[in-house]
Design a protein around this motif. Sequence first.
Motif, PDB file in Angstrom:
ATOM      1  N   ILE A 277      78.121  48.615   3.463  1.00  0.00           N
ATOM      2  CA  ILE A 277      79.003  47.519   3.088  1.00  0.00           C
ATOM      3  C   ILE A 277      79.571  47.680   1.683  1.00  0.00           C
ATOM      4  N   GLN A 336      78.935  48.087  13.434  1.00  0.00           N
ATOM      5  CA  GLN A 336      79.186  48.813  12.189  1.00  0.00           C
ATOM      6  C   GLN A 336      79.275  50.318  12.444  1.00  0.00           C
ATOM      7  N   ASN A 369      84.223  45.168   8.527  1.00  0.00           N
ATOM      8  CA  ASN A 369      83.882  43.967   7.768  1.00  0.00           C
ATOM      9  C   ASN A 369      83.678  42.762   8.679  1.00  0.00           C
ATOM     10  N   PHE A 372      80.142  43.363  10.139  1.00  0.00           N
ATOM     11  CA  PHE A 372      79.120  43.113   9.124  1.00  0.00           C
ATOM     12  C   PHE A 372      79.010  41.625   8.811  1.00  0.00           C
TER      13      PHE A 372
END
Length: 537
Positions: A277, A336, A369, A372
């Motif tokens: 991340i 992810q 994103n 996540f």
Amino acid sequence: MPLKGKSLFRASTALAGCGFLLFGYDQGVMSGVVASKLFLNTMGNPNSATVGLIVAIYEIGCMFGALSTGYIGDKLGRRKTIRYGCLILIIGAILQTAAVDLGMMIFARILTGVGNGMNTATIPVYQAELSPPKSRGAHVAFEASLLTVGVGIAYWLEFGLYFVDSEVSWRFPLAFQIVFAMILGLASFILPETPRWLQAHGYEHESKTIIARLWTDEDTTHPRCVAEWEEIKEGIELERRTGVNTYRELFSKGKFNNRYRVLLGMCGQLIQQFGGINAISYYLTDVFMNAGMTQSMAMMMAGVDSIVYFIGSVTTIYTVERFGRRFLMYAGLIGQMVTLLITGISQWAFTQGHHGASAGVIVGVFLYNFAFGAAWLGLAWLYPSEIFSTGMRAKGNSMSTAANWIGNFVVAEITPVLFEYAGYWTFLMYAILNALFLIPIYFWYPETKGKSLEEIEVMFADEDVQADARSVCTGIGGTSLYDSKHDAESLRQRPPSQRFPSSGVVPTLKEKPAVDTEAAKIKQDYSEDAPAGPNFK
């Protein structure tokens, strides 16, 4: 007039949310700052490794700040710890804004990190200790979603200031941290301490009063309040009978399996970080520029990405209590992994002269994103705040948060070098790590959905403690049962425009064998017609 009922819940959630908004802003602000030529000139035009140090040294400060809360959080309480964290952060932000060289900036980054580390280690604990079992995950997920709002504010602010040809373009974003820190610090004077900390430190009356303010108009005799208070009291007494309250006990197996818990918390935070991340959050502008965009376009796309990030994070509020923690852990890692593969392959294609692959980088980053935000953004903070006992919660959460910042430091430090020398392989490496992380989730992470903190405390303990809890601590589990019994009734009692009753009526109990406590009576027998307490979600 003290806050009560829904107003108090909303205010406490807003406090936690503001803390994570500040956290998110701090995470996103350096993405645009390190891309500024004026900033780099002021810092002496450092190489990529030094730029990584400027960004990453902040995490070392956060690590030390988080570790300090193991003692400070238990000694001073959750509110004061947040307050002092904000004060330190404000001083650090002032020094960052005024920095005239590399040394001053590094010192200021460390100091700011200490304050933020104290906040990030304490706020999830504060939220978890105030929230009811069945919506605790949603509350922590909400505060985590505001982290993405903070990231978005940083990205859009820096995009607007990109067109300002002066040092204001990087000094003002660093100064803007102070606004959120002041709001958070002032809020800590208005909101109450958590009932669990008060009970553990001998403030029994205050603990009962806070619970009553949360659920009623300060009616400490309401059955919902009695159930929660006695469950808290018995959980603390169960812990004290084994003498578990030191760092040595935290890293020993013992009857409460504390070592297992702390490893779960630390491992979860490391999984979040090495999932990639902050390789994207800290260097998002560089990621887009490496895909062929101009700096202004890259900064604008970073702002758009923050909106996608926020949408993903909001979904967790509705899914974490419906599907559970484990399901989201799996789904997040798989999502992810796939999106990082898309990003890496697209970046490779761009380097081979396929300029249309730039769109693939954008899509991959946006979807990453989203994935996540929909899972590991909140889960890594929620799970450690749930799994420790009251006496160990501040210490255990300080260790898991410190692990987050260690991972954060490593990722922030190595990513510029990886981008420079490994290129698209950086994304593929993080994709492989996400696949590997599925293994510990499968074997070692139990589900905690719907359980009170005291039930989770017993769930991790050995058979002797569980037997002790069954025979002596008859109130443990009463809160969860009360909530589940009265969901339908509470919904009928609280249409949107109706105020909650100022007092509750004790349920009519059927004749049963005598039990030790009022909470145990609630747990063992019920009148289904008894009124529920307010604030049910």
